[in-house]
Write a protein that holds these residues in place. Sequence first.
Motif, PDB file in Angstrom:
ATOM      1  N   THR A 651     -16.431 -30.042 -27.766  1.00  0.00           N
ATOM      2  CA  THR A 651     -16.861 -29.273 -26.589  1.00  0.00           C
ATOM      3  C   THR A 651     -17.880 -28.200 -26.974  1.00  0.00           C
ATOM      4  O   THR A 651     -18.164 -27.307 -26.203  1.00  0.00           O
ATOM      5  CB  THR A 651     -15.648 -28.616 -25.918  1.00  0.00           C
ATOM      6  OG1 THR A 651     -14.975 -27.789 -26.898  1.00  0.00           O
ATOM      7  CG2 THR A 651     -14.682 -29.650 -25.396  1.00  0.00           C
ATOM      8  N   GLU A 932      -5.941 -35.171 -15.911  1.00  0.00           N
ATOM      9  CA  GLU A 932      -6.811 -34.135 -15.352  1.00  0.00           C
ATOM     10  C   GLU A 932      -7.568 -34.622 -14.113  1.00  0.00           C
ATOM     11  O   GLU A 932      -7.890 -33.837 -13.221  1.00  0.00           O
ATOM     12  CB  GLU A 932      -7.792 -33.641 -16.415  1.00  0.00           C
ATOM     13  CG  GLU A 932      -7.161 -32.831 -17.530  1.00  0.00           C
ATOM     14  CD  GLU A 932      -6.428 -33.691 -18.552  1.00  0.00           C
ATOM     15  OE1 GLU A 932      -5.705 -33.123 -19.389  1.00  0.00           O
ATOM     16  OE2 GLU A 932      -6.577 -34.937 -18.497  1.00  0.00           O
ATOM     17  N   MET A 961     -11.778 -26.050 -11.860  1.00  0.00           N
ATOM     18  CA  MET A 961     -11.562 -26.814 -13.086  1.00  0.00           C
ATOM     19  C   MET A 961     -12.361 -26.229 -14.250  1.00  0.00           C
ATOM     20  O   MET A 961     -11.936 -26.286 -15.409  1.00  0.00           O
ATOM     21  CB  MET A 961     -11.944 -28.280 -12.864  1.00  0.00           C
ATOM     22  CG  MET A 961     -11.103 -29.012 -11.836  1.00  0.00           C
ATOM     23  SD  MET A 961      -9.403 -29.290 -12.337  1.00  0.00           S
ATOM     24  CE  MET A 961      -9.570 -30.600 -13.542  1.00  0.00           C
ATOM     25  N   ARG A 962     -13.517 -25.670 -13.966  1.00  0.00           N
ATOM     26  CA  ARG A 962     -14.367 -25.058 -14.994  1.00  0.00           C
ATOM     27  C   ARG A 962     -13.632 -23.924 -15.693  1.00  0.00           C
ATOM     28  O   ARG A 962     -13.736 -23.750 -16.911  1.00  0.00           O
ATOM     29  CB  ARG A 962     -15.656 -24.558 -14.342  1.00  0.00           C
ATOM     30  CG  ARG A 962     -16.421 -23.493 -15.118  1.00  0.00           C
ATOM     31  CD  ARG A 962     -17.084 -24.076 -16.341  1.00  0.00           C
ATOM     32  NE  ARG A 962     -17.933 -23.089 -16.987  1.00  0.00           N
ATOM     33  CZ  ARG A 962     -18.038 -22.916 -18.285  1.00  0.00           C
ATOM     34  NH1 ARG A 962     -17.316 -23.659 -19.105  1.00  0.00           N
ATOM     35  NH2 ARG A 962     -18.860 -22.025 -18.807  1.00  0.00           N
ATOM     36  N   LYS A 964     -10.492 -23.688 -16.169  1.00  0.00           N
ATOM     37  CA  LYS A 964      -9.269 -24.161 -16.822  1.00  0.00           C
ATOM     38  C   LYS A 964      -9.531 -25.124 -17.973  1.00  0.00           C
ATOM     39  O   LYS A 964      -8.770 -25.163 -18.949  1.00  0.00           O
ATOM     40  CB  LYS A 964      -8.385 -24.835 -15.759  1.00  0.00           C
ATOM     41  CG  LYS A 964      -6.979 -25.136 -16.214  1.00  0.00           C
ATOM     42  CD  LYS A 964      -6.152 -25.657 -15.040  1.00  0.00           C
ATOM     43  CE  LYS A 964      -4.727 -25.961 -15.470  1.00  0.00           C
ATOM     44  NZ  LYS A 964      -3.906 -26.479 -14.342  1.00  0.00           N
ATOM     45  N   TYR A 965     -10.613 -25.932 -17.866  1.00  0.00           N
ATOM     46  CA  TYR A 965     -10.836 -26.999 -18.847  1.00  0.00           C
ATOM     47  C   TYR A 965     -12.288 -27.021 -19.332  1.00  0.00           C
ATOM     48  O   TYR A 965     -13.198 -26.580 -18.628  1.00  0.00           O
ATOM     49  CB  TYR A 965     -10.545 -28.374 -18.228  1.00  0.00           C
ATOM     50  CG  TYR A 965      -9.139 -28.567 -17.738  1.00  0.00           C
ATOM     51  CD1 TYR A 965      -8.093 -28.788 -18.628  1.00  0.00           C
ATOM     52  CD2 TYR A 965      -8.858 -28.562 -16.371  1.00  0.00           C
ATOM     53  CE1 TYR A 965      -6.797 -28.990 -18.174  1.00  0.00           C
ATOM     54  CE2 TYR A 965      -7.567 -28.752 -15.909  1.00  0.00           C
ATOM     55  CZ  TYR A 965      -6.539 -28.972 -16.816  1.00  0.00           C
ATOM     56  OH  TYR A 965      -5.263 -29.169 -16.362  1.00  0.00           O
ATOM     57  N   TYR A 969     -13.445 -32.713 -19.008  1.00  0.00           N
ATOM     58  CA  TYR A 969     -12.314 -33.043 -18.149  1.00  0.00           C
ATOM     59  C   TYR A 969     -12.644 -33.007 -16.659  1.00  0.00           C
ATOM     60  O   TYR A 969     -11.856 -33.474 -15.840  1.00  0.00           O
ATOM     61  CB  TYR A 969     -11.147 -32.096 -18.438  1.00  0.00           C
ATOM     62  CG  TYR A 969     -10.573 -32.273 -19.821  1.00  0.00           C
ATOM     63  CD1 TYR A 969      -9.601 -33.233 -20.067  1.00  0.00           C
ATOM     64  CD2 TYR A 969     -11.018 -31.499 -20.890  1.00  0.00           C
ATOM     65  CE1 TYR A 969      -9.072 -33.408 -21.335  1.00  0.00           C
ATOM     66  CE2 TYR A 969     -10.501 -31.665 -22.164  1.00  0.00           C
ATOM     67  CZ  TYR A 969      -9.537 -32.626 -22.384  1.00  0.00           C
ATOM     68  OH  TYR A 969      -9.026 -32.813 -23.642  1.00  0.00           O
ATOM     69  N   TRP A 970     -13.795 -32.429 -16.293  1.00  0.00           N
ATOM     70  CA  TRP A 970     -14.086 -32.313 -14.865  1.00  0.00           C
ATOM     71  C   TRP A 970     -15.526 -32.635 -14.474  1.00  0.00           C
ATOM     72  O   TRP A 970     -15.814 -32.963 -13.321  1.00  0.00           O
ATOM     73  CB  TRP A 970     -13.782 -30.886 -14.378  1.00  0.00           C
ATOM     74  CG  TRP A 970     -14.506 -29.819 -15.177  1.00  0.00           C
ATOM     75  CD1 TRP A 970     -14.034 -29.176 -16.272  1.00  0.00           C
ATOM     76  CD2 TRP A 970     -15.825 -29.301 -14.955  1.00  0.00           C
ATOM     77  NE1 TRP A 970     -14.957 -28.283 -16.765  1.00  0.00           N
ATOM     78  CE2 TRP A 970     -16.063 -28.342 -15.974  1.00  0.00           C
ATOM     79  CE3 TRP A 970     -16.809 -29.544 -14.013  1.00  0.00           C
ATOM     80  CZ2 TRP A 970     -17.269 -27.637 -16.059  1.00  0.00           C
ATOM     81  CZ3 TRP A 970     -18.003 -28.845 -14.090  1.00  0.00           C
ATOM     82  CH2 TRP A 970     -18.216 -27.904 -15.109  1.00  0.00           C
TER      83      TRP A 970
END
Length: 977
Positions: A651, A932, A961-962, A964-965, A969-970
Amino acid sequence: MIRKILVFTLPVLLLSTVVFAQEQKILQDSMQYYFNKGNFVTAIFWAEKNVAALKQKVAVTDTSYIAAMNNLGESYFSNGNYKEAKTTFKEVITIIKNKEGEKSAAYAMQLDNLGNVAEKLAEWADAENYFLSAVKIQKEISGEDNVAYANYITSLAVLYRLQSKYTEAESLYLKAGAIFKNTEGEESADYLTFKNNLAGLYYATGKLALAEKTFIETAAIKRKVFGAESFDYGHTLSNLGVVYYVLGNFLAAETVFDKAISIFEKTTGDKNPQYALTEGLLASTYQQLLEYSRAEKLIRHQMSVNEITVGKNSAEYATSLNNLAFLYIKSGKDSATEMMLKESLETRRKLFGTNNTDYAITLNNLALYYTRKKSFTVADSLYKEALSVRKNISGETNQDYINLISNQCELYLLTKNYAAASKAALKNLAVEEFLLLNKLDFLTESQLIAHVKNNETPFSMPYSSLAHYNLPDLLKAAYNNRLLINGIAIQNTSVLSKEMLQSKDSITVNLWKNYKSNKSLLNKTLTQPVTARVINSDSLADVTIQQEKDLMHQSESFRNIKEKFNITWQDVRNNLAPAEAAIEFIRFKEIGNDFNYNFYYAAMVLRPKDSVPVFIKLFEESALKAALKSFAYKEPIVTRSGKPINKIPSTKNTTSGVYHLIWQPLEPYLSNVTTVYFAPDGLLHNIAFAAIPGKNGSVLCDTYSLIQVTSTRQVAIKDTYQKPPASIALFGGIDYNKQSADTAGIVKPYQYSYVYQQSRSSAPDSFVYLPGTLKEVAGIKKNMDLQKKNVSFYIGDKATEAAFRSLDGEASPEVIHFATHGFTIPDTATKKNIGSVFKISDNPLLRSGLVLAGGNKGWKGRSPAGEDDGILTALEITAASLPNTQLAVLSACETGTGELRGSEGVFGLQRAFKIAGVNYIMASLWQVPDKETAEFMHIFYSNRLAGKSTRQAFLTTQQFMRKKYPPYYWAAFTLVQ
């Protein structure tokens, strides 16, 4: 395109010698048989023997001798031996003049014959005099309501058409046609010749819709009357192929030319002018398909035939020289190219003068040759002359004129005369858009795609010019061009579908149902290997194409489709809010000093106060490909793809190269912007813009609300779908090993199931059950039930293809949600030529799909008889009508990917649902994680049911979602309108 050829029936011979009479009948019948078959070489042989035999037995004034000579002249003419034909007809007319005088029907007929020969020899003044005299004599003898008179005015019409006197030609054609219809009927040879001639006139004047329709009608009747292997039928097929060629539908043209050549080979042999002509047309088609060696072989044979039959000083031989030289220019050869072009140009000048279409063609090719030799001044002079000739003959609104301007524009770009290039590009755009709009109401989806693809170079000229020279009028026109052509085939098909569903006409409704049924059957048939098909897919494809055209002609509202595309850059600008901007990304090709093309990307930015769009040249495509190699979001974990489980991707900020290429150059124009509507092009379709890294560890969606659209014209179209959805169909928790026979008792197995049984070969992989998908759809159902929405719930073995088909037409819900495995197989797999059809097909809509109940059996070719295979391909989805469906959620892997095809975007599931009539599609760009993804969907529907619009709900979900992950994942999911 078509000559009016008269075939004369020989009179019964009344000779004293019975044996001689029998011999003469054999000679006569033999000649007539081969003439009717189109085998003119053999017909000449028998005609010459007949004339020689009669000359020994009867006087030259005898009716039998005159008829035999006449038939010999006709045989010479039909085989292209024009000088021999001229000599023969002159001898005949002298005999008739001495015997009957100049006011007889026989004399008028010979005048017509001599006119035909004079026209072929480009003796225009003589030809017109012959025809006018024949018309005058026949009118004095028997008036105008007779076949002979109609034949003579037809000959005159053909001459006028060749001289570009189109108004005079059309008037005479229509007059002759009415006479043939009244005296002989619509299936007579004369009436069918009239239809061919009229279609040829439509073609010459750019009325391609009428030309195609008329040729197709004529071919069908000729096939019925004369047979599928008759010369006349082949002739019309050859003409139809020319229309397909001009439309850019080269595969269709190849098929038709091939069929025509096969017919000519059987009827006339390969030493006939018509055979040679069609051979040359097929060669031009191969050239467009980049099959240069096949093209050269055909052209060289065409040259040898023309040299034998009509000689080197003929129009036919000049055409062969021109075509071979052009082939050498395109393929990079330089074998006496200049000499061939000059010889062709001089021959055409002598035959036709300088105000002639063929002369302009050779001027263009010679200019192209000098451009490649970097003799730019000479080339420019030739282009200007060619444009002047074209404009004088048929005006500026035709494809040939566009091609000339495009070539001239490239010359100016090579010589860095950017101001002149921009002016040429502006004119080019205006004509191209005019022609495209006039083709919307008769081109099928595939033909429209072919047309845009084959005009890629003319469409690229404005952007190549703007990269060097800022011409405001060109900027405005270029933006309007993007609004028109982006996804134009999808728009056209969707509009047709909606028009048909709203139709109240019973004939139209029945035709639409029949078309949909045939298209569905065709799509299923194509999933089979060719050797296993029990239905001829080519024949069925021809039927569906014709039905699609019939539907276009049937709907009056569809014929006015141009009004639906009348959206301009000002309309987009005026609908932007103060903090909004619209961006059209463009992939275009630009010619280099080495005469090779390279692809570049640019952006046109539009803001509320702009008086003109802003053009920014971005990067070469090779740079983007290099940057994408470090794109982080590739490797899957527990995903919805059926592929092996791999490690979680890195990431880290490994995609900064993408940011510097795509977004950083745009930022100076987006300083006060918070919402961006953007339409990607080319490889940009494969990029998750929301996850592009920005500054200080941010991603773009931290700064902007990014709204992806097929075209920024969507900004000017009000989004009326704001209320929470009232109905939804949910597919999830699917059993990939079996399917229910009744699917909750509301649908039946597909009626054509038998067609594609055992069509999918065994594969080593299979699809595993996804527990997160059941949780996902169950949660959505619970929320929808609480608000008393209409829910159709398909899980386990009931989530079948039949269930999807039950949603067709007025039964379509506002939302369709698939939580399952998805697949997109790249076109590189087709080159391996292994596996099942959908893996190796050249149709990208067969290489992408969703896996439903029983899919593992279908994937391995083991579906029981009478059962769907459980693989819902994108091609099958295109046969659906979903007029009420505002949103399709494809909660699976890689559902937003597919084959990239120019301005039409991605060919895959996303396109399929657009064609079916869906407004918004939520799809994924990579292999999404199961857990997810379920969470993403739960939040999205909660936002939607809370009253947020589809766009707002999606953006809000992304933001949640940004936090959190990581993006993997999103960020795969995109919402496209």
